[in-house]
Design a protein around this motif. Structure first.
Motif, mmCIF file in Angstrom:
data_model
loop_
_atom_site.group_PDB
_atom_site.id
_atom_site.type_symbol
_atom_site.label_atom_id
_atom_site.label_comp_id
_atom_site.label_asym_id
_atom_site.label_seq_id
_atom_site.Cartn_x
_atom_site.Cartn_y
_atom_site.Cartn_z
ATOM 1 N N SER A 451 -46.972 57.454 -41.505
ATOM 2 C CA SER A 451 -46.130 58.643 -41.568
ATOM 3 C C SER A 451 -45.982 59.104 -43.019
ATOM 4 N N LEU A 452 -46.127 58.198 -43.978
ATOM 5 C CA LEU A 452 -46.095 58.602 -45.384
ATOM 6 C C LEU A 452 -47.466 59.085 -45.858
ATOM 7 N N LYS A 453 -48.422 59.134 -44.941
ATOM 8 C CA LYS A 453 -49.789 59.581 -45.262
ATOM 9 C C LYS A 453 -50.363 58.804 -46.444
ATOM 10 N N LEU A 454 -50.301 57.501 -46.344
ATOM 11 C CA LEU A 454 -50.755 56.661 -47.444
ATOM 12 C C LEU A 454 -52.182 56.165 -47.248
ATOM 13 N N GLY A 455 -52.893 56.770 -46.324
ATOM 14 C CA GLY A 455 -54.304 56.422 -46.166
ATOM 15 C C GLY A 455 -54.519 55.241 -45.238
ATOM 16 N N SER A 456 -55.630 54.558 -45.472
ATOM 17 C CA SER A 456 -55.989 53.448 -44.589
ATOM 18 C C SER A 456 -54.954 52.321 -44.686
ATOM 19 N N ILE A 457 -54.530 51.838 -43.514
ATOM 20 C CA ILE A 457 -53.487 50.817 -43.484
ATOM 21 C C ILE A 457 -53.925 49.554 -44.225
ATOM 22 N N SER A 458 -55.152 49.089 -43.924
ATOM 23 C CA SER A 458 -55.533 47.812 -44.523
ATOM 24 C C SER A 458 -55.782 47.950 -46.032
ATOM 25 N N GLU A 459 -56.308 49.107 -46.436
ATOM 26 C CA GLU A 459 -56.504 49.307 -47.880
ATOM 27 C C GLU A 459 -55.149 49.328 -48.587
ATOM 28 N N PHE A 460 -54.202 50.037 -47.995
ATOM 29 C CA PHE A 460 -52.879 50.125 -48.602
ATOM 30 C C PHE A 460 -52.244 48.740 -48.735
ATOM 31 N N LEU A 461 -52.293 47.967 -47.657
ATOM 32 C CA LEU A 461 -51.629 46.660 -47.686
ATOM 33 C C LEU A 461 -52.340 45.675 -48.607
ATOM 34 N N SER A 462 -53.616 45.935 -48.892
ATOM 35 C CA SER A 462 -54.312 45.026 -49.810
ATOM 36 C C SER A 462 -53.769 45.163 -51.227
ATOM 37 N N ARG A 463 -52.982 46.218 -51.476
ATOM 38 C CA ARG A 463 -52.410 46.392 -52.806
ATOM 39 C C ARG A 463 -50.989 45.861 -52.907
ATOM 40 N N ALA A 464 -50.546 45.078 -51.913
ATOM 41 C CA ALA A 464 -49.180 44.548 -51.948
ATOM 42 C C ALA A 464 -49.085 43.393 -52.950
ATOM 43 N N LEU A 465 -47.859 43.093 -53.307
ATOM 44 C CA LEU A 465 -47.566 41.967 -54.199
ATOM 45 C C LEU A 465 -48.231 40.694 -53.669
ATOM 46 N N LEU A 495 -46.410 60.611 -30.011
ATOM 47 C CA LEU A 495 -45.488 59.502 -29.761
ATOM 48 C C LEU A 495 -45.247 58.720 -31.052
ATOM 49 N N GLY A 496 -46.334 58.416 -31.764
ATOM 50 C CA GLY A 496 -46.225 57.677 -33.023
ATOM 51 C C GLY A 496 -45.290 58.365 -34.006
ATOM 52 N N GLN A 497 -45.362 59.704 -34.046
ATOM 53 C CA GLN A 497 -44.479 60.430 -34.959
ATOM 54 C C GLN A 497 -43.017 60.256 -34.581
ATOM 55 N N TYR A 498 -42.739 60.276 -33.280
ATOM 56 C CA TYR A 498 -41.355 60.035 -32.866
ATOM 57 C C TYR A 498 -40.928 58.617 -33.221
ATOM 58 N N LEU A 499 -41.839 57.654 -33.009
ATOM 59 C CA LEU A 499 -41.475 56.266 -33.281
ATOM 60 C C LEU A 499 -41.153 56.043 -34.758
ATOM 61 N N THR A 500 -41.832 56.761 -35.660
ATOM 62 C CA THR A 500 -41.512 56.565 -37.079
ATOM 63 C C THR A 500 -40.116 57.078 -37.410
ATOM 64 N N MET A 501 -39.584 57.935 -36.563
ATOM 65 C CA MET A 501 -38.230 58.436 -36.831
ATOM 66 C C MET A 501 -37.151 57.490 -36.314
#
Ligand code: ADP
Ligand code: MG
Length: 733
Positions: A451-465, A495-501
């Motif tokens: 929902s934050l439009k941060l791109g690919s989920i796995s790529e994003f999470l690979s940048r976590a602490l 549906l996904g958009q509602y769930l993020t709310m």
């Protein structure tokens, strides 16, 4: 200023943080990211945001400065903002404000806003670059909550786009190195702490001191406890069993020979899997009778054991006497106005006792505490890989947490801390708690990333602490596709958009959404709230049969969920008289759970109004339909793919899921009492693996309900759905 103002200034100057004021301000002006660590109570939360605010005002940036300070919990966001406003001699809403879910005070002149981490994440949803924010302060980063770790990835990205923005991270423990590396070797400032000495006693010392004797029997004195114990045994989590076995090893090799014979005998009876309520009661009355004045803070695991202990203490001649003891509780599901009572000072001659969860560990300071009792456990959300759902289970705390708890005792004068476990068990604790992102399911996080439009989920999470395992990420994405929240390209569906709310688990969010659309929200609010609190149906071991029979009188339709709806509605009706205590007592129901459901229903309803799915002018739940098949359909929609087939034999039936083969029902399920279920499927809420796989809370559904409301049909993927159901049918035919 006024005399009070001068006194307050004097107090602020006495805090350890004040000595570091210049060093902190210099570091913040010279570096984009600064990490500050210091003992709880040294003044990080209340002072550092003020230092920044004051220096900005002095340097004429005042009008343009805007500071956001995040807190992991509502209670700290609210109470800290109140405290800071008081210190400044202002009302809330002048220079200082707060914002938490559904509540907030903020004025035009507000320059310093305390909010929960979730609120800042939501703000990022509409304002990706945090326009106008000059400083972000993330507090209590040592807790390593999912939201905080998530926020750090987003902020790290943002910093390169906003070079003038400043980030300050604050921690109560010295694990700052990890954060410093993550932010390009950001400087770390340590505020030297001051606490009075705390005398530490472990279980062996407590037994020697009080002469109390443990027996195998006296520790299991509460059925709620016994149940928690059974569940905690089943945890599939790798790390937990590692610690549990380290504890067992430590106990096996421990040497207690220097202690009295009775103490040694007692220690062999000690059960690491339960909390000894009798021991706590004994210790409390020992302190009240023998020790100097001062408040007692007892760390428990959650609101269920806090309430059970409270009831026990209220029946005690001294501890339950309000002229001698002020007994207070504090846990996350209390209203913040109730939580605030723990700051009250007891009248002379009255002993204050606070029963709290780990929310009293770092984020709030109860000033008059001299004695701490630490049960050694906390409820921790952990990832149940088996059914891909989070569960809250009591588990051993880390060494750092135990030290934090001990530290609560030395704030006003030398203190005493009683750990209700032997020293050898403490030695077996892990140094730090595992971050939440590594131990809980990632479904909600994945939705947020999308929902934050941060791109690919796995790529994003690979940048976590610390990044979660790829497999865990894939499982979460797969689940979100199955339930229809993500499409095949990993994009959010409607549906996904509602769930993020809706800040609830996706399966509960789905029920709320469909319940609102189909206009049967009232019972669904009860179902969803019921799934979010402790099981309201009590099952005392000695009256198990009676309790089970009592539950089944609420059931006509092969559904634990609908039994709950009826039980709750009965309670609402009976509530007018003595809060429905009598009704609950007769029907083996927990009054606390009923009250919690009642208040959660309101909260969920107002969340739904925010999504626009229900009329925002309506004040009450407008979906009154009790059409049984509709409710069944909505439950099915939420719980899918938690489904098993019902296979009838001669006189009984057996249950199978595709992944586990044969599964069983808990005996307290209404479906366990029938020999026939006139439906081919059960949808269930939770699977627990003990020696076999058990299902908790189920509802029977028909072929057509499953076909129409299971999984992804609502987004129009009829083909895919038929294929999946077909696979299921083939598997069992
Ligand atoms: P930290 O964030 O470092 O743990 P805080 O800034 O929360 O410390 O608190 C600093 C000190 O301010 C505490 O030790 C306490 O004495 C005082 N204090 C904080 N909150 C309150 C409050 N609500 N009422 C009275 N005193 C408070
Ligand atoms: Mg703090």
């Amino acid at each position: 200023g006024s005399p009070e103002g001068r006194k307050m200034m004097q107090f602020r100057k006495s805090l350890p943080a004040y000595n570091e004021k210049n060093a902190i301000l210099t570091a913040v002006s010279e570096n984009q990211v600064v990490i500050i660590s210091g003992e709880t109570g040294c003044g990080k939360t209340t002072q550092i945001p003020q230092f920044i605010l004051e220096s900005e005002i002095d340097t004429a940036h005042g009008a343009s400065c805007s500071i956001i300070c995040t807190q992991p919990r509502r209670i700290s966001a609210i109470s800290v903002s109140e405290r800071v406003a008081t210190e400044r001699g202002e009302q809330l809403g002048e220079s200082v404000g707060y914002k938490v879910r559904l509540e907030g005070i903020k004025g035009r002149e507000t320059r310093l806003l305390f909010c929960t981490t979730g609120i800042l994440l939501r703000r990022l949803l509409v304002d990706r670059s945090l326009k106008g924010i000059s400083h972000v302060i993330v507090d209590e980063i040592h807790e390593r909550g999912m939201n905080e770790d998530f926020l750090l990835i987003v902020l790290k990205d943002l910093l390169s786009r906003r070079p003038e923005m400043r980030l300050v991270l604050m921690s109560a423990t010295l694990d700052a190195e990890l954060f410093s590396c993550y932010f390009n070797k950001a400087p770390v400032l340590c505020i030297p702490g001051f606490t009075y000495p705390v005398q530490t006693r472990f279980l062996e010392n407590i037994l020697e001191m009080t002469g109390y004797r443990l027996t195998p029997y006296n520790q299991i004195d509460d059925y709620g406890q016994e149940r928690a114990w059974r569940v905690s045994k089943q945890g599939p989590k790798r790390r937990k069993s590692q610690i549990a076995s380290a504890v067992e090893d430590a106990l096996r090799t421990a040497d207690f020979r220097e202690y009295r014979k009775e103490t040694q005998d007692s220690l062999t009876c000690w059960n690491p899997d339960c909390i000894g309520f009798n021991l706590i009661e004994h210790l409390l009355s020992f302190i009240c009778e023998n020790e100097r004045p001062g408040a007692i803070l007892v760390f428990m695991t959650g609101w269920d054991d806090i309430n059970s202990l409270k009831e026990k203490l209220l029946a005690h001649t001294i501890l339950g006497d309000p002229t001698r003891v002020l007994l207070l509780t504090c846990h996350g599901s209390m209203a913040s106005s109730e939580q605030r009572l723990i700051f009250d000072v007891a009248p002379d001659g009255v002993r204050k006792i606070v029963l709290a969860t780990n929310i009293a560990e770092t984020s709030i300071t109860i000033n008059d505490v001299v004695f701490v009792i630490d049960c050694g456990k906390a409820k921790e959300t952990s990832y149940d890989a088996l059914n891909n759902t989070p569960c809250l289970l009591p588990s051993w705390i880390s060494k750092v947490s135990a030290q934090q708890r001990r530290g609560r005792a030395g704030r006003v004068q030398p203190g005493e801390c009683y750990h209700l476990y032997p020293r050898c068990v403490y030695n077996a604790f892990a140094e730090y708690q595992l971050p939440e992102i590594l131990r809980t399911p990632l479904q909600s996080l994945c939705l947020q990333i999308k929902s934050l439009k941060l791109g690919s989920i796995s790529e994003f999470l690979s940048r976590a602490l610390q990044s979660p395992e790829l497999l865990a990420v894939q499982k979460a994405i797969e689940y979100l596709k199955i339930i229809g929240a993500l499409d095949q390209n990993e994009e959010l569906t409607v549906l996904g958009q509602y769930l993020t709310m809706l800040p609830v688990e996706p399966k509960l969010g789905k029920m709320l959404v469909l319940g609102a659309i189909l206009n049967c929200l009232d019972p669904i609010l009860t179902v969803v709230s019921g799934l979010s609190v402790r099981d309201p149906f009590l099952m005392p071991i000695d009256k198990k049969d009676l309790a089970e029979a009592s539950k089944s009188q609420f059931s006509r339709d092969y559904s634990d969920h609908m039994a709950l709806v009826r039980a709750f509605e009965g309670w609402k009706y009976a509530e007018k008289e003595f809060a429905g205590y009598d009704y609950c007592w007769r029907n083996f129901l927990s009054v606390q759970s009923m009250k919690a459901i009642d208040s959660l229903r309101k909260e969920f309803y107002s969340l739904l109004r925010d999504t626009g799915l229900v009329d925002s002018n309506a004040n009450t739940c407008n979906g009154w339909s009790h059409e049984e098949h509709l409710i069944r359909a909505v439950i099915c929609y939420g719980l899918y793919p938690g489904v098993c087939s019902v296979v009838h034999n001669d006189k009984s039936f057996s249950l199978k899921t595709m992944e586990d083969g044969q599964v069983l029902l808990y005996s307290n399920s209404v479906n366990a009492r029938d020999s026939r279920i006139p439906y081919p499927w059960l949808v269930f809420n939770e699977k627990v693996k003990v020696n076999a796989v058990f299902l908790r809370d189920s509802t029977a559904v028909s072929d057509s309900t499953l076909l129409l409301f299971g999984g992804s049909i609502m987004k129009g993927d009829v083909d895919g759905h038929l294929k999946m159901l077909g696979g299921y049918l083939e598997f069992f035919m």
